[in-house]
Enzyme design. Sequence first.
Site, PDB file in Angstrom:
ATOM      1  N   CYS A   2       0.844  -1.196   0.000  1.00  0.00           N
ATOM      2  CA  CYS A   2       0.000   0.000   0.000  1.00  0.00           C
ATOM      3  C   CYS A   2       0.882   1.250   0.000  1.00  0.00           C
ATOM      4  O   CYS A   2       2.049   1.198   0.340  1.00  0.00           O
ATOM      5  CB  CYS A   2      -0.951   0.061   1.186  1.00  0.00           C
ATOM      6  N   ARG A  27       5.263  -0.361  -4.813  1.00  0.00           N
ATOM      7  CA  ARG A  27       4.958  -1.076  -3.575  1.00  0.00           C
ATOM      8  C   ARG A  27       3.937  -2.190  -3.782  1.00  0.00           C
ATOM      9  O   ARG A  27       3.787  -3.072  -2.941  1.00  0.00           O
ATOM     10  CB  ARG A  27       4.438  -0.092  -2.518  1.00  0.00           C
ATOM     11  N   TRP A  75      -3.394  -2.403  -1.432  1.00  0.00           N
ATOM     12  CA  TRP A  75      -3.172  -3.823  -1.706  1.00  0.00           C
ATOM     13  C   TRP A  75      -4.172  -4.570  -0.834  1.00  0.00           C
ATOM     14  O   TRP A  75      -4.113  -4.510   0.388  1.00  0.00           O
ATOM     15  CB  TRP A  75      -1.738  -4.194  -1.345  1.00  0.00           C
ATOM     16  N   ASN A 101      -2.660   2.130   5.699  1.00  0.00           N
ATOM     17  CA  ASN A 101      -1.885   0.941   5.349  1.00  0.00           C
ATOM     18  C   ASN A 101      -1.889   0.013   6.556  1.00  0.00           C
ATOM     19  O   ASN A 101      -1.782   0.480   7.694  1.00  0.00           O
ATOM     20  CB  ASN A 101      -0.431   1.300   5.032  1.00  0.00           C
ATOM     21  N   GLY A 102      -1.954  -1.288   6.331  1.00  0.00           N
ATOM     22  CA  GLY A 102      -1.868  -2.232   7.435  1.00  0.00           C
ATOM     23  C   GLY A 102      -3.160  -2.993   7.667  1.00  0.00           C
ATOM     24  O   GLY A 102      -4.054  -3.028   6.815  1.00  0.00           O
ATOM     25  N   GLU A 488      16.839 -18.579  -6.035  1.00  0.00           N
ATOM     26  CA  GLU A 488      16.565 -17.189  -6.392  1.00  0.00           C
ATOM     27  C   GLU A 488      16.176 -17.062  -7.864  1.00  0.00           C
ATOM     28  O   GLU A 488      15.276 -16.287  -8.214  1.00  0.00           O
ATOM     29  CB  GLU A 488      17.799 -16.327  -6.082  1.00  0.00           C
ATOM     30  N   LYS A 492      12.624 -15.507  -9.185  1.00  0.00           N
ATOM     31  CA  LYS A 492      12.520 -14.387 -10.120  1.00  0.00           C
ATOM     32  C   LYS A 492      11.579 -14.743 -11.272  1.00  0.00           C
ATOM     33  O   LYS A 492      10.752 -13.928 -11.680  1.00  0.00           O
ATOM     34  CB  LYS A 492      13.912 -14.023 -10.692  1.00  0.00           C
ATOM     35  N   GLU A 495       7.925 -14.904 -10.023  1.00  0.00           N
ATOM     36  CA  GLU A 495       7.433 -13.592  -9.593  1.00  0.00           C
ATOM     37  C   GLU A 495       6.955 -12.739 -10.760  1.00  0.00           C
ATOM     38  O   GLU A 495       5.909 -12.094 -10.671  1.00  0.00           O
ATOM     39  CB  GLU A 495       8.556 -12.816  -8.883  1.00  0.00           C
ATOM     40  N   HIS A 511      15.488 -37.255  -6.282  1.00  0.00           N
ATOM     41  CA  HIS A 511      14.565 -37.571  -5.186  1.00  0.00           C
ATOM     42  C   HIS A 511      13.204 -36.931  -5.422  1.00  0.00           C
ATOM     43  O   HIS A 511      12.590 -36.387  -4.503  1.00  0.00           O
ATOM     44  CB  HIS A 511      15.166 -37.123  -3.856  1.00  0.00           C
ATOM     45  N   LYS A 610       6.203  -4.650  -2.733  1.00  0.00           N
ATOM     46  CA  LYS A 610       7.638  -4.483  -2.525  1.00  0.00           C
ATOM     47  C   LYS A 610       8.007  -4.582  -1.061  1.00  0.00           C
ATOM     48  O   LYS A 610       8.989  -5.206  -0.691  1.00  0.00           O
ATOM     49  CB  LYS A 610       8.067  -3.118  -3.079  1.00  0.00           C
TER      50      LYS A 610
END
Length: 615
Positions: A2, A27, A75, A101-102, A488, A492, A495, A511, A610
């Site tokens: 947010c 964000r 968000w 926000n929150g 990573e 990426k 995402e 495995h 973010k």
Amino acid sequence: MCGIVGYIGYREAYPIVIKGLKRLEYRGYDSAGIMLYDGKDIQISKTKGKVSDLEEKSINIASSKATIGMGHTRWATHGVPNDINSHPHVSNSGNLVIIHNGIIENYEPLKKELSKRGYTFTSDTDTEVLINLIEDVKKKENIKLGKAVQIALNQVVGAYAICVFDKENPDEIIVARLGSPLAIGVGENELFIASDASPFIEYTSNAIYLEDEEMAIVRLHKPLKVRKIKDDTLVDPYVQELQMNLEQIEKGGYDHFMLKEIFEQPNVIKDTYRGRLHANEGIIQMAGVEDNIEKFLHAQRIVIIACGTSWHAGLVAEYIIEEFTRIPVEVEYASEFRYRNPIINKDDIVIAISQSGETADTLAAIKLAKERGAFVFGVCNVVGSSISRETHAGAYTHAGPEIGVASTKAFTTQITVLTMIALRLAKAKGTLSNSDFHRYLQELQVIPEKVLEELETNDKAKEIAEKFKDATNCLYLGRGYNFPVALEGALKLKEISYIHAEGYPAAEMKHGPIALIDEQMPVVVIAPKQGHYDKVVSNIQEIKSRSGKIIAVVTKGDVQVKELADYVIEIPETSDALSPLITTIPLQLLSYHIAVLRGCNVDQPRNLAKSVTVE
């Protein structure tokens, strides 16, 4: 997560708020809204979608001469993304307006109680409950808005950064924070409010960052008053000079912030070790480590806590710190660490890693570690962030603002800082020979040149991306230092391109994941010449025999893997321990180009934020 923007001053508020919201798009959000007050009426416009959609919807108020305004990017948490659930929210009387926000965790019992008192609700949000709680307190107690906000916030459980406006007292905005960042920009006859400094950096370089459980009355021509929410005590606000500049938060000719930030890595790695690494003199000097060197040297264990990409950097650091210093290292997801009643001893060192310095789970884990008596060292990018203030000591990464939601330069600069810490401790403990210590210093110093060289594979990555842009799954394999790089790389890809991807230690392929391999499955294998090269070659042969499509990252001059792989990206030679700083580059580029070719929003991937400031 947010975004908040507020303005009170002499300029027209609308363009400042809209531009500020655009600066905060990184964000992550799914709706946006704006409130203006022109001296007579409150004007509100809000919509599901992007800030550009808000602009289209706000044509009728865009020419407003209002000099006070608030804007928000949401968000979704409570309630689906739609126009009604978007912020700002208005109290039942129509006099109070809030952006938030929150999460208010106890909003349901508060809502039931307010409903009994005759309050009605049009949205599904916890925020609408909060603004009506504030109004209820204000009316019942017959008090000013600031005091009503303080009393109401002492009744809520959760996290918040809020701005509240009262039509009956229109010369001020009340702000408060707990667990979600909030900055106040102090200009000449104007004041700004924002989730971070980017919305007001072109207007002022002076900022006050509220601490947790602090609130302030933002008003012109009067001193800024900051108070503790719990006990109303006055706090002396610290005005900080910002180090950010406008150029850092613009795209600079690149198509996307992510690509710009990938290409910034040679410079930001250099910025991160500048003044700390003196290779010719054989010195690493980091104030946060030097001032606490005895604690590090007597540590029985180092626990690294982080989330997402920072967790992967922590995994790389686990290999490096244990190899160089022989101190045991554990790497924990911050979100799990705080809930599993971890064993923490007073001679443990906890290293908390976060790009934003505001990650809610990591902050909570820090507080737990401190309560148990551990020494907590922070590694973060944002100066003045919550983690930098909550930890006992730390080191900044100096990556500069990272706008793209998918982290790139933060990862490599975090590894750079953690490598320097490992080398400094190894020198002090005598666990590395003098020759090895000096060799690593020299190698780390030239890493930026090698990353610059690796960026020249951009066209090759784009060419490979063309072949695999329609893939539905992808497997990433690495061993040793490059196993976290495989994780990573997979992160990426998923995402920003929304292709399902998984990272594994190469030996673990047998495995389970080997069952997935067929001619439709691209497999990215990180296979530098150092480390477990022969073992990785065997893994590649196993993939080849099952018709998997192999994309290999290899050291320049490699022959053996080249014969087996379908596609190859070469990297400059470096030591095994420092190779993650280079091997990650082609994986970033590959993900970026696949996402672009798939038409994805690279800088603002769906559903992601973010800075994750709620659990």
